[in-house]
Design an enzyme around this catalytic site. Structure first.
Site, PDB file in Angstrom:
ATOM      1  NE  ARG A 224      -2.627   0.212   9.483  1.00  0.00           N
ATOM      2  CZ  ARG A 224      -3.102   0.805   8.397  1.00  0.00           C
ATOM      3  NH1 ARG A 224      -2.888   0.267   7.207  1.00  0.00           N
ATOM      4  NH2 ARG A 224      -3.811   1.920   8.494  1.00  0.00           N
ATOM      5  CG  ASP A 248       1.612  -2.241  -0.506  1.00  0.00           C
ATOM      6  OD1 ASP A 248       2.523  -1.786  -1.229  1.00  0.00           O
ATOM      7  OD2 ASP A 248       0.620  -1.568  -0.157  1.00  0.00           O
ATOM      8  CD  GLU A 253       4.687   0.799   6.004  1.00  0.00           C
ATOM      9  OE1 GLU A 253       4.237   1.920   5.664  1.00  0.00           O
ATOM     10  OE2 GLU A 253       4.040  -0.248   5.860  1.00  0.00           O
ATOM     11  CG  HIS A 272       1.765   1.505   3.083  1.00  0.00           C
ATOM     12  ND1 HIS A 272       1.798   1.574   4.453  1.00  0.00           N
ATOM     13  CD2 HIS A 272       0.447   1.413   2.771  1.00  0.00           C
ATOM     14  CE1 HIS A 272       0.578   1.531   4.942  1.00  0.00           C
ATOM     15  NE2 HIS A 272      -0.266   1.430   3.930  1.00  0.00           N
ATOM     16  CB  SER A 274      -1.809  -1.983  -2.192  1.00  0.00           C
ATOM     17  OG  SER A 274      -2.234  -1.667  -0.881  1.00  0.00           O
TER      18      SER A 274
END
Length: 315
Positions: A224, A248, A253, A272, A274
């Protein structure tokens, strides 16, 4: 007998729930309409797993869903005090993202070890510059987070002959406890953050922790964004306290075009992604339908989250 009401917090594309036709009364909601529908729902599917609408709309006293399922591994986006103390069961998407994330971490580790980002930059400039890459076998990794994702990462790195240590909330066979973390960070070539977001893990990677790492270490966060103090990471890279990093996930975001993180030297930024492989949404939908059928039959649900801890315990 009246069919149960299944409320879906929508995202685009919507989930495929055709198998539940006639077995559930399916109601779709967005962030604005969610609160009005929650008291009438038996089940809530949080398909828009990035939304915090559940935290804002969850009813205190009175009727509420008996079961909430989120199409994600983490539950921090939906957990609130009223939900945590309620008798509502919360489940997550454990089993969908573990191996894709492990593969993504391995790709990042290999890319940094072999200096692939610089190779692509040089190719764009048509510049022939021979360099020496790092041998991965025999290096050390510290994976922070001993859940299914962390364990999948450890298995994948071990397959590349990387000596890997797992750190969890509680020490047990094969897993180190928090008291060992600084010692392991000081020896690691690769530090992988894959922990859930809890009060204990919030901003755990700060100036002190980056200072503990050796100058040749690289840091990867696929857990996170709030695990990391981003300014501290940028400073650690700028001052070369560590050799490189890849994020990532981020505090906010999507990352805005104005964010200074885009231009931090030695930092790989990805959006984000992965755990997102071709067909992942179909897998999430199929998983929920299988869970619904278990719930409908009165059978015990897997993937039940400890709402106080913020993750599925015992793994």
């Amino acid at each position: 007998m009246t069919a149960p009401t299944l409320l879906v917090l929508d995202a685009d594309p919507p989930p495929r729930l055709g198998r539940l036709t006639g077995r559930a009364r399916i109601v779709h909601a967005d962030a604005d309409s969610l609160a009005g529908h929650l008291p009438d729902a038996d089940v809530l599917l949080v398909w828009d797993f990035a939304s915090t609408a559940v935290r804002d709309a969850w009813p205190g006293e009175g009727p509420r869903p008996r079961w909430v399922h989120t199409a994600s591994a983490g539950v921090d986006h939906l957990m609130c005090p009223a939900l945590a103390v309620s008798d509502t069961v919360v489940t997550n998407a454990r089993g969908i993202f573990e191996q894709p994330i492990a593969e993504y971490v391995a790709a990042l580790v290999l890319a940094m070890a072999k200096d692939l980002p610089h190779t692509w930059e040089l190719q764009g400039r048509r510049e022939w510059r021979h360099r020496e890459g790092q041998r991965l076998a025999g290096t050390r990794a510290c994976v922070v987070g001993s859940g299914p994702i962390g364990r999948a990462i450890a298995r994948t790195l071990k397959a590349l002959d990387v000596t890997t240590a797992l750190v969890g909330r509680v020490p047990r066979t094969g897993i180190h406890g928090p008291q060992d973390l600084d010692r392991l960070l000081a020896r690691a070539d690769w530090v992988i953050a894959a922990a859930p977001l809890t009060d204990q893990t919030h901003h755990m990677f700060d100036t002190r922790r980056f200072g503990v790492m050796q100058p040749s270490a690289r840091f990867v966060n696929v857990g996170r964004g709030q695990l990391v103090v981003e300014d501290a990471l940028a400073e650690a890279l700028a001052k070369r306290w560590i050799a490189g990093a890849a994020l990532d996930v981020f505090e906010a975001e999507p990352l805005t075009p104005e964010s200074p993180l885009w231009q931090v030297p030695g930092l790989i930024v990805s959006p984000h992604m992965s755990g997102d492989t071709v067909g992942w949404r179909d897998d999430l939908g199929a998983q929920f339908v299988e869970l619904y059928e278990r719930w409908e039959a009165g059978r015990t649900l897997p993937n039940v989250v400890d709402k106080k801890r913020g993750y599925v315990p015992g793994h």
